[in-house]
Design a protein around this motif. Sequence first.
Motif, PDB file in Angstrom:
ATOM      1  N   UNK A   1       0.843  -1.197   0.000  1.00 38.82           N
ATOM      2  CA  UNK A   1       0.000   0.000   0.000  1.00 38.82           C
ATOM      3  C   UNK A   1       0.880   1.250   0.000  1.00 38.82           C
ATOM      4  N   UNK A   2       1.917   1.243   0.824  1.00 40.05           N
ATOM      5  CA  UNK A   2       2.818   2.394   0.874  1.00 40.05           C
ATOM      6  C   UNK A   2       3.558   2.569  -0.442  1.00 40.05           C
ATOM      7  N   UNK A   3       4.054   1.461  -1.028  1.00 43.64           N
ATOM      8  CA  UNK A   3       4.771   1.557  -2.298  1.00 43.64           C
ATOM      9  C   UNK A   3       3.884   2.122  -3.402  1.00 43.64           C
ATOM     10  N   UNK A   4       2.642   1.689  -3.430  1.00 45.25           N
ATOM     11  CA  UNK A   4       1.715   2.160  -4.468  1.00 45.25           C
ATOM     12  C   UNK A   4       1.438   3.656  -4.314  1.00 45.25           C
ATOM     13  N   UNK A   5       1.267   4.083  -3.069  1.00 42.34           N
ATOM     14  CA  UNK A   5       0.978   5.501  -2.821  1.00 42.34           C
ATOM     15  C   UNK A   5       2.207   6.360  -3.124  1.00 42.34           C
TER      16      UNK A   5
ATOM     17  N   UNK B   1       2.956   0.187 -10.703  1.00 47.08           N
ATOM     18  CA  UNK B   1       2.255  -0.873  -9.984  1.00 47.08           C
ATOM     19  C   UNK B   1       3.283  -1.630  -9.151  1.00 47.08           C
ATOM     20  N   UNK B   2       3.193  -1.487  -7.832  1.00 46.69           N
ATOM     21  CA  UNK B   2       4.151  -2.136  -6.934  1.00 46.69           C
ATOM     22  C   UNK B   2       3.390  -3.095  -6.026  1.00 46.69           C
ATOM     23  N   UNK B   3       3.047  -4.264  -6.587  1.00 46.14           N
ATOM     24  CA  UNK B   3       2.281  -5.273  -5.865  1.00 46.14           C
ATOM     25  C   UNK B   3       3.240  -6.239  -5.185  1.00 46.14           C
TER      26      UNK B   3
END
Length: 637
Positions: A39-43, A151-153
Amino acid sequence: MPTASPVLDSSNLDSFFSPRSIAVVGASATPSKIGAMPLRYLIENGYAGQLFSINPARPEIQGHKAYPSLQAVGQPIDLAIFAIPVSQVDAAIADAAAAGVKNIVLFSSGFAEVGINGEQAQRRIAAQARDAGIRLLGPNCLGFMNVRESVYATFSPVLTTGTAPAGNVGIVSQSGAFGAYAYGMARQRNVGISTWVTTGNEADVQVANCIAWLARDPATKVIMAYIEGCKDGVRLKAALAAARAAGKPVVIVKVGRTELGAMAAASHTAALAGDDAAYEALFRQYGAWRARTIEEFFDVAHTLAVGEVPANGKLGVLTVSGGVGVLIADAAADAGLDLPALPQPAQDLILERVPFAATRNPVDITGQVTSDIGLLELAAHTMLREGGYGSLIIFLAAAGLTPTMQAMQLKLAEGLRREFPGRRVMFSTLSDPVQERALEAFGCLNYPDPSRAMRVLAALEFFRTQTASAAPESAPGAPVRLLATTYNEADALDLLHAQDVPVVALRRAASAEAAVTAARELGFPVVMKVLSCAITHKSDVGGVVLNIADEPQAAAAWERIHANVRRAMPDTIVEGVLVAPMVRGGVECILGVHRDPVLGAMVMLGAGGVNVELLRDVTFRVAPVVHAEALAMIGEL
């Protein structure tokens, strides 16, 4: 190219790797928890799609409204990231199915990698997702990144120390740890990444699916893959064929070349390591380069990413050190590279400037370059123009650290690229990162150790010789059904003859009298061999007699063979002897087929004779083998 099966079709992964909406199940505000990281990476990296946090215990997480379930979101969700314990996975997949989620990344471990109970649980969730039409990455994986689309899933901590630039190299790895290491290496070497994927236990999406998707991804030019084993050889073959047909080179690290390595790979990802000779043949036949070290893995991919495959396979070597020139020539010979001599008029042109230069190839302009720096430019242009070399490596020792030589390098790289498109220029010198980035902008890489460059050039030559068409998946002719039995030599020859394979004339003889009659009918000289399904190496037990010239020798040979076999293997059933003409001359070869449990039928060709196991001069291909591949196999012996 063969039509892809639905499970291989890469188009249904578009919403997976390019999702317009993402939900994080198990989202957390606690930085140390796995659910907080994606979540942090995506934000932080500016993901532009819709983002949903799923956590029934919190109303809001990291600035985003939290929902108690996926169904509660009430909107289409392309991708759900599961950062939850193994005990919650079944219920979460049921929630995803009810919510119409298309794809799931499953971080959770505790499945096939831990034993039979975990394997059963993995099969259950895979079936659950499949029945709902959901594609599943994992379990036991680090997830994926689509760098170009932010996109960092993933929950990999490698991102906490910085991100790699967006670029044209796709990376897919069965191992999460290796994948994170590869990402860090790419960032360190400034290799731009398009998409990065770790597949873990591969309950659904396998490395092959990812290669096939990257083959049609317009943002990807080069594909890097790390595999420990393969569960579906047909899928892997089709994926490599798709990449080859798309003109996208695949560079692979395949571990498990030794028995110990194969055991370690199986315990790590529950993958079938298979026969390494079969994988070696598969990669060669389907146009994938197998890197033996991590350094080579990145060297080859990086070089392909910043330039094209050379226009031809001729290599020119330009050096300021005669000794290093010899070292490079030796390394080039070991790599199978061609170093043709520079034409004499071109040699004369350089000799006019430096009478004591060595000008054949390698071209050694000596330390004279320090007082006549323009000599470097003259020699390089002359070699590419007059020698027609597809690749040129320039060794400058430690001079690459000096401002004067750095300026000349950049001028030379820019001029050679402009004047000789389709050629590859490499430098080998001590350098610094700033200079190397500047050279890279002109498609030139620097290798402090020139031997590394030779291995890279060997890979480029390999890709240059690959055809654009995919390897065939089928060949003409009716299939042959073989019984699960062992054949004696005469029965095996009859079977081959029935399939139009030329074989020698032969007779079976159950008695000395029958052997004499058979020899007379075939014409002397003849050879006799013991007939038995249980005897593989007939000469080891005295079961072969050569150059039988007449009828008395034929009778004696029959008796001698049976006496030898009774003495060496008294309990073995003997079915008589095979009598055949004595064939002289030619080259003795062995041709066979081995059925690999993963990749299918493997054709073997090698130097034959009694020492075949000792010499091990053999080569393999995945069946079917077309004419060009058959000729290549002969050339490899």
